[in-house]
Design an enzyme around this catalytic site. Structure first.
Site, PDB file in Angstrom:
ATOM      1  N   GLU A 141     -11.082   0.530  -4.059  1.00  0.00           N
ATOM      2  CA  GLU A 141     -10.443   1.009  -2.821  1.00  0.00           C
ATOM      3  C   GLU A 141      -9.144   1.720  -3.157  1.00  0.00           C
ATOM      4  OE1 GLU A 141     -10.004  -2.685  -0.670  1.00  0.00           O
ATOM      5  OE2 GLU A 141      -8.362  -3.351  -1.928  1.00  0.00           O
ATOM      6  N   ASP A 151       0.823  -1.211   0.000  1.00  0.00           N
ATOM      7  CA  ASP A 151       0.000   0.000   0.000  1.00  0.00           C
ATOM      8  C   ASP A 151       0.864   1.272   0.000  1.00  0.00           C
ATOM      9  OD1 ASP A 151      -2.057  -1.883   0.303  1.00  0.00           O
ATOM     10  OD2 ASP A 151      -2.029  -1.700   2.493  1.00  0.00           O
TER      11      ASP A 151
HETATM   12  C1  6LW Z   1      -5.903  -2.087   2.115  1.00  0.00           C
HETATM   13  C2  6LW Z   1      -6.480  -2.149   0.785  1.00  0.00           C
HETATM   14  C3  6LW Z   1      -5.593  -3.153   0.243  1.00  0.00           C
HETATM   15  O1  6LW Z   1      -6.429  -1.255   3.024  1.00  0.00           O
HETATM   16  O2  6LW Z   1      -5.357  -4.077   1.204  1.00  0.00           O
HETATM   17  O3  6LW Z   1      -4.267  -3.787  -1.512  1.00  0.00           O
HETATM   18  C4  6LW Z   1      -5.796  -3.546   2.429  1.00  0.00           C
HETATM   19  N1  6LW Z   1      -5.050  -3.032  -0.881  1.00  0.00           N
HETATM   20  O4  6LW Z   1      -6.439  -0.963   0.079  1.00  0.00           O
HETATM   21  C5  6LW Z   1      -4.813  -3.819   3.498  1.00  0.00           C
HETATM   22  O5  6LW Z   1      -3.513  -3.615   3.055  1.00  0.00           O
END
Ligand code: 6LW
Length: 494
Positions: free
Chosen positions: A171, A15
Site C-alpha cells: 500500500e 502517512d
Molecule cells: C493507510 C495505509 C496505512 O491508508 O495506514 O500506514 C492506513 N499506512 O497506507 C491508514 O493510515
C-alpha cells in the site's frame, strides 16, 4: 551538520506526503474521524514544520457521518505540485471515497472535492508523465490514468506490482520520476510492528517494474529500535540537493513490546543512492541534516479563544457546527453545546489538539453555569479519560473497553474552575513495566495550587490496547447544555 530531533512532526501525523516548490516544502497527513481534515504544513528545512491549514476545512468538502467509527474517515493523502497548482488526493473511507482537491495557495482555499467514484481502494497517488498523462496509483498496487480535472478514469485499473517481499498490505504507493527511472515506493507488512518500505523501478510509469534487490529498503521489525512500525514514506530532495524520506513511525514506551500513545508520527531519514537504488538511513531520534537550521517557531502555550475561528491545529469529532461550537457566542470563550451525552457517543461535541509530547500538561478554565463539560484525553469512543464539572461537583471518569467508572469526585463551588491533566512519561525501565506513562487529573484551587484527584495508567489509552490508526487527542467537550471555556493551555514537558 545541524542536529535535530525526530519525529519532526510529533503526535498523530501519519502517512506523510511531501512536495517541494522552490525553497518551500509542504507536507500533508491523514486525519481519520476528525474535522477539519488533512492537516497541511510548511517548512524551509524539512525539520521545522508549521501548520498552515487543513485541506478539507469546509463541511461541503468533508462529510464524516455521525455514525462513522473512529479510525475511519480520511486516509493517506498524496500532495503534489504540478502546472502551477497544488493537487491533493485522498480517500474518505466513511462515504465519499477517493477525492481530489486543488489550490494555488496551499494555505487555502482548497477547491470543492472532485470525486473519483470509479477509483477503487485507498492510498491514491498522483504522478504526471512528460506527455501530461496523470497516473493514479493505489494500494494493491494498481494504476490507472485519470483526468485530474474531472476525476474520470481514462483506462482500466491494472495491477503493476505485488510488493517487494510478498508481505501483507502492499500500500501507500508513491511514484517518482528520478533520473532515468520511475521509482515506485510502497509500504508493506501492515502499519504495525511488521511495517516496511520497498521499492521497484521501471523506465516507464506503467512498468514493467523491477524490484530492488535489497527490499525492504527500510524496516524496524524484529529490532529493539526506539522507533517502531516504520513505513509509509515519501521522497524529497533537501535544500542542498541530497535525498530524504519522510515516513511514519511510533515511539513505544514502557518495556517490551511497549505501548505507543501519541499515534503514528512523522520522521525524517536520509537517503543515499547506490547503483540507482535508494539506501535509507536510520530515522534516529537524534539526527542531523547537512544544512543550517534556524530555531523553529515555539507555539504559544495558551489559546485564549479570541479569534472568530479556531486555529488550524484544533480538531473536532466528525463535524464542527456553529450551533455546537463557537467562539462568538460569548466572545473570547469557546462555547460547546452538547449533542451526545458523553465521550462514549459518536456524536459527542469534542474539540481537541493532538498530544504531541510524551510528557505534557493541559489546563482549561471552564464555566459550568450553562451545562456540563470537561477536559479529556481521548483515543477513541471506548478509550478515554476525562475530568468533568457539573454545577457543584467535579469527577474523574475512566472508560477502557467495556468498563467505565467514576474514579474520583469532589464538590466545588458552583463557579468557573480550572481543570487540569498532567501526562507523565515514565523514565526508568523498572517503572516502565506497567506502561509508558500516567495520566493525572486534578483541579486548580483558588490560591493557584493544583490538587491531584486521580492517577490513571496511560497504557489503556495506547494503540496496542485500543487498536486503530490514531493517537491521543487532548481537548474539551460538552456533556449537557452549554459548557464555556475561557482558555486552554498546553505545555510540553519532554
Ligand atoms: C493507510 C495505509 C496505512 O491508508 O495506514 O500506514 C492506513 N499506512 O497506507 C491508514 O493510515
Amino acid at each position: 551538520m545541524s542536529a535535530f530531533t525526530n519525529p519532526v512532526l510529533p503526535g498523530l501525523h501519519p502517512d506523510p506526503s511531501v512536495c517541494r516548490v522552490g525553497e518551500d516544502y509542504y507536507l500533508a497527513c491523514s486525519s481519520f474521524e476528525y474535522f477539519p481534515g488533512v492537516p497541511l504544513f510548511h517548512s524551509r528545512d524539512l525539520v521545522h514544520w508549521t501548520q498552515i491549514g487543513n485541506a478539507l476545512d469546509r463541511p461541503e468538502q468533508l462529510r464524516l457521518p455521525l455514525d462513522s467509527p473512529s479510525s475511519a474517515g480520511v486516509y493517506a493523502p498524496t500532495l503534489r505540485h504540478h502546472d502551477g497548482r497544488f493537487w491533493l488526493i485522498t480517500t474518505n473511507v466513511s462515504g465519499q471515497g477517493n477525492l481530489l482537491v486543488t489550490a494555488t495557495d496551499p494555505a487555502g482555499p482548497w477547491s470543492d472535492p472532485i470525486p473519483l467514484p470509479d477509483l477503487p481502494g485507498i492510498d491514491p497517488d498522483l504522478a504526471w508523465d512528460d506527455d501530461g498523462t496523470c497516473w493514479c496509483t493505489i494500494a494493491g498496487v494498481a494504476q490507472v490514468p485519470i483526468d485530474p480535472h474531472t476525476g474520470q478514469l481514462l483506462g482500466t485499473v491494472e495491477r503493476i506490482w505485488s510488493g517487494g517481499e510478498g508481505a501483507k498490505a502492499p500500500e501507500a504507493p508513491h511514484l517518482h520520476h528520478i533520473g532515468d527511472y520511475w521509482y515506485l515506493l510502497i509500504a508493506e507488512g501492515g502499519t504495525e510492528r511488521g511495517h516496511a518500505i520497498s521499492i521497484a523501478r521501471a523506465s516507464t510509469p506503467r512498468g514493467p517494474f523491477e524490484p530492488c534487490p535489497h527490499n525492504p529498503i527500510l524496516t524496524h521489525r524484529g529490532t529493539d529500535h526506539p522507533v517502531q512500525n516504520t513505513g509509509h514514506g515519501d521522497l524529497v530532495q533537501g535544500p542542498d540537493g541530497s535525498w530524504w524520506m519522510v515516513l511514519l513511525g511510533v515511539r513505544p514506551g514502557g518495556g517490551t513490546p511497549g505501548w505507543h500513545v501519541l499515534g503514528r508520527e512523522t520522521f525524517l531519514a536520509p537517503v543515499t543512492w547506490v547503483d540507482g537504488w535508494p539506501v535509507v538511513g536510520e530515522p534516529a531520534l537524534e539526527s542531523s541534516v547537512p544544512w543550517p537550521l534556524e530555531p523553529g517557531p515555539v507555539p504559544p502555550v495558551r489559546d485564549d479563544f479570541d479569534h472568530p475561528t479556531l486555529q488550524p491545529s484544533w480538531i473536532s469529532l466528525r463535524d464542527r457546527r456553529e450551533e455546537h461550537c463557537t467562539t462568538t457566542e460569548r466572545p473570547g470563550w469557546l462555547s460547546l453545546t452538547a449533542r451526545g451525552a458523553s465521550l462514549d457517543d459518536l456524536d459527542v461535541v469534542f474539540v481537541g489538539r493532538r498530544q504531541q509530547h510524551l510528557s505534557c500538561r493541559a489546563r482549561t478554565l471552564v464555566d459550568p453555569s450553562g451545562g456540563t463539560g470537561g477536559l479529556a484525553v481521548r483515543l477513541d469512543e471506548e478509550h478515554h479519560y476525562e475530568i468533568e464539572v457539573d454545577g457543584g461537583a467535579v469527577r474523574v471518569i475512566a472508560r477502557v473497553g467495556p468498563l467505565k467508572t467514576v474514579v474520583a469526585s469532589r464538590s466545588v463551588p458552583a463557579r468557573p474552575v480550572v481543570l487540569g491533566v498532567d501526562v507523565c512519561a515514565r523514565k526508568t525501565l523498572a517503572d516502565a513495566r506497567t506502561g509508558p506513562d500516567t495520566v493525572n487529573f486534578g483541579i486548580e484551587e483558588p490560591d493557584g495550587t493544583f490538587t491531584a484527584l486521580a492517577t490513571l495508567e496511560g497504557r489503556y489509552l495506547s494503540t496496542e490496547v485500543a487498536g486503530g490508526f490514531t493517537g491521543r487527542v487532548i481537548g474539551v467537550y460538552a456533556a449537557e447544555g452549554t459548557a464555556r471555556f475561557d482558555w486552554f493551555d498546553y505545555t510540553p514537558l519532554d
